[in-house]
Motif scaffolding. Sequence first.
Motif, PDB file in Angstrom:
ATOM      1  N   ASP A  86       0.842  -1.207   0.000  1.00  0.00           N
ATOM      2  CA  ASP A  86       0.000   0.000   0.000  1.00  0.00           C
ATOM      3  C   ASP A  86       0.872   1.250   0.000  1.00  0.00           C
ATOM      4  O   ASP A  86       0.576   2.228  -0.680  1.00  0.00           O
ATOM      5  N   VAL A  87       1.953   1.205   0.776  1.00  0.00           N
ATOM      6  CA  VAL A  87       2.851   2.347   0.838  1.00  0.00           C
ATOM      7  C   VAL A  87       3.646   2.449  -0.464  1.00  0.00           C
ATOM      8  O   VAL A  87       3.794   3.525  -1.040  1.00  0.00           O
ATOM      9  N   ARG A  88       4.126   1.293  -0.934  1.00  0.00           N
ATOM     10  CA  ARG A  88       4.968   1.293  -2.139  1.00  0.00           C
ATOM     11  C   ARG A  88       4.210   1.751  -3.388  1.00  0.00           C
ATOM     12  O   ARG A  88       4.763   2.412  -4.250  1.00  0.00           O
ATOM     13  N   THR A  89       2.930   1.397  -3.486  1.00  0.00           N
ATOM     14  CA  THR A  89       2.183   1.741  -4.706  1.00  0.00           C
ATOM     15  C   THR A  89       1.562   3.141  -4.623  1.00  0.00           C
ATOM     16  O   THR A  89       1.018   3.629  -5.605  1.00  0.00           O
ATOM     17  N   SER A  90       1.640   3.765  -3.453  1.00  0.00           N
ATOM     18  CA  SER A  90       1.107   5.127  -3.325  1.00  0.00           C
ATOM     19  C   SER A  90       2.188   6.141  -3.675  1.00  0.00           C
ATOM     20  O   SER A  90       3.351   5.960  -3.310  1.00  0.00           O
ATOM     21  N   ASN A  91       1.783   7.192  -4.358  1.00  0.00           N
ATOM     22  CA  ASN A  91       2.724   8.276  -4.638  1.00  0.00           C
ATOM     23  C   ASN A  91       2.457   9.490  -3.767  1.00  0.00           C
ATOM     24  O   ASN A  91       3.353  10.042  -3.144  1.00  0.00           O
ATOM     25  N   THR A  92       1.188   9.885  -3.737  1.00  0.00           N
ATOM     26  CA  THR A  92       0.850  11.087  -2.971  1.00  0.00           C
ATOM     27  C   THR A  92       0.202  10.694  -1.644  1.00  0.00           C
ATOM     28  O   THR A  92      -0.239   9.550  -1.458  1.00  0.00           O
ATOM     29  N   ILE A  93       0.114  11.686  -0.763  1.00  0.00           N
ATOM     30  CA  ILE A  93      -0.568  11.457   0.517  1.00  0.00           C
ATOM     31  C   ILE A  93      -2.024  11.091   0.251  1.00  0.00           C
ATOM     32  O   ILE A  93      -2.604  10.254   0.938  1.00  0.00           O
ATOM     33  N   GLN A  94      -2.582  11.698  -0.793  1.00  0.00           N
ATOM     34  CA  GLN A  94      -3.979  11.391  -1.133  1.00  0.00           C
ATOM     35  C   GLN A  94      -4.166   9.911  -1.498  1.00  0.00           C
ATOM     36  O   GLN A  94      -5.171   9.302  -1.130  1.00  0.00           O
ATOM     37  N   ASP A  95      -3.197   9.346  -2.221  1.00  0.00           N
ATOM     38  CA  ASP A  95      -3.295   7.920  -2.576  1.00  0.00           C
ATOM     39  C   ASP A  95      -3.471   7.066  -1.319  1.00  0.00           C
ATOM     40  O   ASP A  95      -4.304   6.162  -1.267  1.00  0.00           O
ATOM     41  N   LEU A  96      -2.665   7.371  -0.304  1.00  0.00           N
ATOM     42  CA  LEU A  96      -2.751   6.596   0.940  1.00  0.00           C
ATOM     43  C   LEU A  96      -4.062   6.891   1.665  1.00  0.00           C
ATOM     44  O   LEU A  96      -4.696   5.985   2.215  1.00  0.00           O
ATOM     45  N   TYR A  97      -4.425   8.160   1.636  1.00  0.00           N
ATOM     46  CA  TYR A  97      -5.686   8.568   2.265  1.00  0.00           C
ATOM     47  C   TYR A  97      -6.859   7.773   1.694  1.00  0.00           C
ATOM     48  O   TYR A  97      -7.719   7.285   2.436  1.00  0.00           O
ATOM     49  N   GLU A  98      -6.853   7.617   0.369  1.00  0.00           N
ATOM     50  CA  GLU A  98      -7.955   6.883  -0.276  1.00  0.00           C
ATOM     51  C   GLU A  98      -7.957   5.408   0.152  1.00  0.00           C
ATOM     52  O   GLU A  98      -9.007   4.810   0.351  1.00  0.00           O
ATOM     53  N   ILE A  99      -6.757   4.829   0.281  1.00  0.00           N
ATOM     54  CA  ILE A  99      -6.662   3.425   0.709  1.00  0.00           C
ATOM     55  C   ILE A  99      -7.235   3.266   2.116  1.00  0.00           C
ATOM     56  O   ILE A  99      -8.040   2.378   2.387  1.00  0.00           O
ATOM     57  N   VAL A 100      -6.823   4.167   2.993  1.00  0.00           N
ATOM     58  CA  VAL A 100      -7.287   4.086   4.385  1.00  0.00           C
ATOM     59  C   VAL A 100      -8.800   4.278   4.431  1.00  0.00           C
ATOM     60  O   VAL A 100      -9.517   3.520   5.099  1.00  0.00           O
ATOM     61  N   LYS A 101      -9.288   5.272   3.683  1.00  0.00           N
ATOM     62  CA  LYS A 101     -10.717   5.573   3.689  1.00  0.00           C
ATOM     63  C   LYS A 101     -11.532   4.363   3.216  1.00  0.00           C
ATOM     64  O   LYS A 101     -12.587   4.046   3.770  1.00  0.00           O
ATOM     65  N   SER A 102     -10.986   3.658   2.206  1.00  0.00           N
ATOM     66  CA  SER A 102     -11.723   2.521   1.664  1.00  0.00           C
ATOM     67  C   SER A 102     -11.789   1.352   2.642  1.00  0.00           C
ATOM     68  O   SER A 102     -12.576   0.439   2.465  1.00  0.00           O
ATOM     69  N   ARG A 103     -10.939   1.380   3.679  1.00  0.00           N
ATOM     70  CA  ARG A 103     -10.937   0.252   4.630  1.00  0.00           C
ATOM     71  C   ARG A 103     -11.575   0.593   5.972  1.00  0.00           C
ATOM     72  O   ARG A 103     -11.567  -0.218   6.887  1.00  0.00           O
ATOM     73  N   LEU A 104     -12.088   1.799   6.079  1.00  0.00           N
ATOM     74  CA  LEU A 104     -12.681   2.199   7.358  1.00  0.00           C
ATOM     75  C   LEU A 104     -13.942   1.389   7.654  1.00  0.00           C
ATOM     76  O   LEU A 104     -14.675   1.071   6.735  1.00  0.00           O
TER      77      LEU A 104
END
Lengths: 100, 351
Positions: free
Chosen positions: A82-100
């Motif tokens: 998840d960290v490796r495939t993310s480029n921006t902070i938003q990319d990670l934000y979207e991943i986290v949001k999708s798992r809430l």
Amino acid sequence: MYSQKRIIIIPENTLLNCCNFTLPMEADQFVKHFADQFDETDASEFRLDTIFRNIEEWSSIIALSIIAMVDEEYGVSIKGDDVRTSNTIQDLYEIVKSRL
Amino acid sequence: MSYLTTDNVRISGFAACVPKTMEDNLNLSLISGDEAKKFIESTGVRYRRIADNKTTTSDLCFHAVSKLITDLSWQKEDIDCIVFISQSADYILPATSCILQHRLGLSQETYCLDISSGCSGWVYGMSVITSLLQNGNFRKGILLAGETTLKLGSAFDKSYWPLFGDAGTATALEFIPGNKSINFHFCTDGGGFEAIIIPDGGFRNPFKPESLNYKEIEPGISRNNLHVHLNGMDVFSFAITKAPDTIKKLVSHFQLNIEEVDAFIFHQANLYMNEKIRNKLKLPANKVPYSLNKFGNTSSATIPLTLVTEWREKLMTSRQRLIACAFGVGLSWGSVYFETDKIICSNLVEI
């Protein structure tokens, strides 16, 4: 057979609001939590579109502290990929949001 | 539900053996001065012991158990079983425990078993050997747990080499009717089997000449397919959630009073991760000993090694209520509650 059914289009936001039983996740709050993991980089340098890997202070230990922050603040488990495939902070934000 | 209780077994002693040769992470060419300081600060690992080419895990365990048998004044003919936990066995076959039976001069009437297990190995091994001993058919047993981790990894991999060290340990147990129960909780997630893996050299991907080819994954991380590939981020996210979880389940299921526990011995993975686990459980720092700074991560040896080097006086002079928790390769994790009362704890053996 689909022609017999009526298709109702629900605006995306409506769907999100009615399914999201946890506290709403604020993007700017996520950016702040993200910035808190850095000691030397000024908080003003962090925005949703910041490419975090390009921050000079970025290191494997900070990557771990991001994983820990997401676990503590959001109760979400993210992995190395998840960290490796993310480029921006938003990319990670979207991943986290999708798992809430 | 993987809870287990074993009865009628006393832990009689601990011993550990490490190689004399030491590596200092401040002097590694693999990581530069500033990077090394930061590394030591966050991982908590400065010194590590490294076995020479001739020394295997079973040699380290042999010296640990020899010292322990002497210190306990045990008669070798009373030892009915030995269990050897390691992922650095002497040979593909035969089992190393068989070699140790002969080398230790134990009777041919000895039950010997190897178990392939890494970081969580001591906790799993304890469940096996106490189960063997608990009905009194076997009188005394020795659990051997150790690893030459540095023979498994690449010296050109900064994500592995500076964290790991070599050690062998021995735990002595005996059948004592009515002795306080030992409580366990175990978990497994084979879905994460690739998080810590040596890809080649087994029977899924047999050794081939290309197995020896080094690949640069990123600057400072070069290794071949016979070396451990460690996905640090995956292991981290796994451990900070699963380790607190198993301890909470153990305490709740067996209705243990967490306040009365004298020490929590964690598998020594790295300080940053272990402190996250400690803080999640809100445990006081003085109840969570570390041997990381001196020995690094020694796989299944970390728990007995930490007891021998950091908790020896207390083990020898008082009653101790202890929780140990181990997590890692598999992915496999678990925790155990046990009590000791003025037991033998040998001085650290260095060879």
